[in-house]
Design an enzyme around this catalytic site. Structure first.
Site, short mmCIF file in Angstrom:
data_model
loop_
_atom_site.label_atom_id
_atom_site.label_comp_id
_atom_site.label_asym_id
_atom_site.label_seq_id
_atom_site.Cartn_x
_atom_site.Cartn_y
_atom_site.Cartn_z
CB THR A 1 -7.03 -8.03 1.09
OG1 THR A 1 -7.29 -7.48 -0.20
CG2 THR A 1 -6.00 -9.11 1.00
NE ARG B 1 -2.56 -10.51 -8.14
CZ ARG B 1 -3.29 -9.58 -7.55
NH1 ARG B 1 -4.05 -9.87 -6.52
NH2 ARG B 1 -3.26 -8.32 -7.98
N GLY C 1 -5.40 -4.20 2.67
CA GLY C 1 -5.31 -2.75 2.55
C GLY C 1 -4.98 -2.25 1.16
N GLY C 2 -5.09 -3.13 0.15
CA GLY C 2 -4.82 -2.69 -1.22
C GLY C 2 -3.44 -2.08 -1.31
CG ASN D 1 -9.39 -6.25 -6.60
OD1 ASN D 1 -8.50 -5.75 -5.92
ND2 ASN D 1 -9.90 -5.65 -7.65
CB SER E 1 -0.62 -8.37 -5.88
OG SER E 1 -1.19 -8.34 -4.59
CB SER E 2 -0.31 -3.81 -2.79
OG SER E 2 -0.36 -2.84 -3.79
CG ASP F 1 -5.41 -5.68 -8.27
OD1 ASP F 1 -5.85 -4.55 -7.99
OD2 ASP F 1 -5.32 -6.58 -7.43
#
Ligand code: GLY
Length: 624
Positions: A419, A139, A512-513, A439, A490-491, A461
């Site tokens: 993403t 990340r 998909g955030g 992002n 993050s997701s 984020d």
């Protein structure tokens, strides 16, 4: 609708791809092989491993590594570098993500100096199924000069332009460190070998397909605003505004090829030092960014121990904070007792408690999660069975509980799908699940002059101001405030699932955030609760709820009758675009090969090595 619009894409795939469309094993074969009903959709089977991703040319590059004797890590790293060329909206050198892998046998990482040594040293690897699982956190991180208030105007409101479109919006990129670390510690082929195809694609150029053309057209204003991005992705029009590259034209990226070549030659240092680092820091100095040469030199991807739960008897692994894994596992545990109901999948009775559970998990995520210095107590608390049971008891089986009753604050909207996710299986059952991102699509739209890659805007984020929404509508707290060196929450949740006996089985994940964790949960519920095969589990319609805004999003395919019943239970229904792209693979066991399903929601690539050479298979659903 989007999936239908993308079907013409198939016409543009290389000729070698097309025969494969008709070549999947027949339904009877699948039924006996899987001991399950074949279902409306069918996965593709391979004996040599498989790469399921979003971009066909990059998937083919990964499969070529499998054909060359590489393992799942080689294939995933090669495909990821290739996506940095062929999928510029999300594939990247300038972004970050999370990777989760399992390889059979003793760990290759120990002999390569990747793991802590010495008696009692606790390592990141999780022994399971006669092999090792490990996660890689690559990340982006906040630069040392980052401040909690860097996106705030004097009146305390968030400057969204600065948070998403300025050099300040970029975190220190992690992708190259993560991919090089994966390759060095767990790959089989030389690094230069797995990067070579990406260099060729960047240098020789790739034909713009309709999916890329549409994506460039959507981002044309953003890309036109930056000289480097404009030069790469747009064409000058005499006397007019530049236009995005159209389908059939060639996208060439010579500066990106040079950056890739430096990585192939010098590994980590080829990106975080030398000309690439100099180009990036020069841009920051000139345009008011905060990433310094020291930030780049100090950046490290981390090998981290995956989180593990058991879901319906199956060990499920996901990467720890700041990835979305904890929320995913919490959601799975929360809904674990919700069995199949007479109405089946996608009935209101099935979807209502699932949606209510989603809101509860997002409440915890918003309040408690971030790149925590001491995550263990929070992990224990959120996965504590007693607390989960209490949360479950608050779900009214017949009525939606308004978000205002659950939490304070207001949100705006849930995220897009900018993403990209890859799932890979090799012929020995090695699995890789990797999700990476800039992002938002094309990140902040700023291309590093002379280095040819786009920068992320992942600093968005973080919670720029507690209580206000980011681009994904997520309202987060102090635990996710901007701080030097911290990584934004993050997701992203690349996920591995094992059989009850511990043997490796399934790799999945999605873009998909904020929807990523709800998408992965639904894929696994479809597979393990509703008994769908892999293809049906991936293709079935999805829902999403994230507390704020207080609404339930339904994909095309959930019946209007179901929507009506959900509305009667108090949900505010919103018809949503296609959610995510959960490209997934399954390992069937020694001598039985593997299955793959590229999510038909988007342009998708499913590639496998064949004895006679490489052949691509479409991820589109097979005809009934
Ligand atoms: N950039 C979206 C996420 O990491 O969740």
């Amino acid at each position: 609708m989007r999936a239908l619009r993308l079907l013409p894409l198939l016409a543009l795939l290389p000729v070698a791809v097309l025969p494969a469309l008709a070549a999947a094993a027949d339904a009877a074969d699948f039924a006996s092989l899987l001991q399950e009903r074949p279902g409306r959709f069918r996965p593709v089977r391979s004996t040599g491993g498989m790469v399921a991703g979003q971009e066909p040319r990059a998937a083919a590059v990964g499969a070529a590594m499998l054909a060359a004797g590489g393992n799942a890590v080689d294939a995933a790293v090669a495909a990821s570098f290739a996506e940095a060329v062929t999928l510029p909206a999300a594939g990247n050198l300038g972004g970050g993500g999370f990777l989760l892998l399992w390889l059979p046998g003793p760990s290759p990482a120990r002999g390569r100096g990747c793991l802590p040594s010495g008696p009692g040293a606790a390592g990141p690897e999780l022994p399971i199924g006669g092999g090792q699982a490990v996660a890689i956190d690559y990340r982006e991180s906040a630069p040392a000069a980052a401040t909690a208030d860097q996106f705030l105007r004097p009146d305390g409101t968030v400057d969204r332009q600065r948070a998403t479109r300025s050099p300040l919006s970029a975190g220190v990129p992690g992708s190259v460190a993560g991919l090089v670390l994966a390759q060095r510690c767990y790959g089989h082929l030389p690094l230069a070998r797995v990067i070579a195809p990406a260099i060729a694609l960047a240098e020789q150029g790739v034909t713009v397909d309709p999916f890329l053309a549409e994506s460039l057209a959507d981002a044309a204003t953003l890309l036109a605003a930056d000289p480097g991005a404009r030069r790469t992705f747009l064409r000058a029009v005499p006397g007019g505004s530049p236009r995005p590259l159209a389908a059939g034209e060639i996208l060439r990226q010579p500066e990106l090829a040079a950056s890739l070549r430096r990585i192939a030659r010098s590994g980590h240092q080829g990106f975080y030092g030398g000309p690439t680092a100099a180009a990036l820091t020069a841009l920051m100095r000139e345009r008011g960014g905060r990433i310094s040469a020291a930030d780049l030199a100090d950046y490290r991807a981390r090998l981290v121990r995956p989180l593990q739960i058991t879901f319906r008897g199956h060990p499920v692994l996901a990467p720890p904070l700041p990835a979305g894994g904890l929320s995913l596992l919490q959601l799975l545990k929360l809904v674990e007792p919700f069995g199949p109901l007479p109405g089946g999948a996608s009935s209101a009775a099935d979807l209502h408690p699932l949606a209510e559970a989603m809101a509860l998990v997002f409440r915890d995520r918003n309040e408690h999660l971030g790149d925590l210095p001491q995550p263990e107590p929070v992990v224990r608390r959120l996965l504590d069975p007693t607390r989960l049971a209490e949360l479950r008891r608050t779900i009214d089986p017949l009525r939606h509980r308004p978000s205002a009753e659950l939490a304070a604050g207001q949100g705006r909207r849930s995220g897009g799908t900018n993403t990209t996710h890859l799932s890979v299986v090799d012929r020995h059952g090695g699995l890789v699940s990797s999700t990476t991102s800039l992002n938002l699509a094309y990140g902040n739209g700023i291309s590093v002059p002379g280095a040819g890659f786009l920068l992320n805007n992942t600093m968005d984020d973080f919670s720029a101001a507690p209580g206000t929404a980011n681009a994904f509508g997520l309202i987060q707290g102090e635990a996710n405030a901007i701080a030097p060196g911290r990584r934004p929450l993050s997701s992203m949740s690349p996920t591995l699932v094992f059989r009850p006996d511990g043997t490796p089985w399934l790799a999945t994940g999605s873009p998909g955030g904020s929807r990523i964790l709800t998408i992965v949960t639904q894929v696994l519920r479809n597979r393990l609760v509703h008994g769908m095969n892999l293809a049906g589990a991936v293709a079935s319609p999805r829902i999403h709820s994230q507390l704020w805004p207080d609404r339930l999003e339904l994909e095309d395919g959930i019946s209007p009758d179901t929507a009506d019943l959900l509305q009667k239970r108090g949900h505010r229904i919103k018809a949503a675009n296609a959610m995510g792209a959960a490209h997934s693979v399954e390992w069937l066991g020694k001598g039985r090969g593997s299955l793959g399903m590229a999510d038909p929601r988007r342009s998708s690539g499913l590639a496998q090595p064949e004895p006679a050479g490489l052949r691509l298979r479409s991820g589109a659903p097979n005809p009934p």
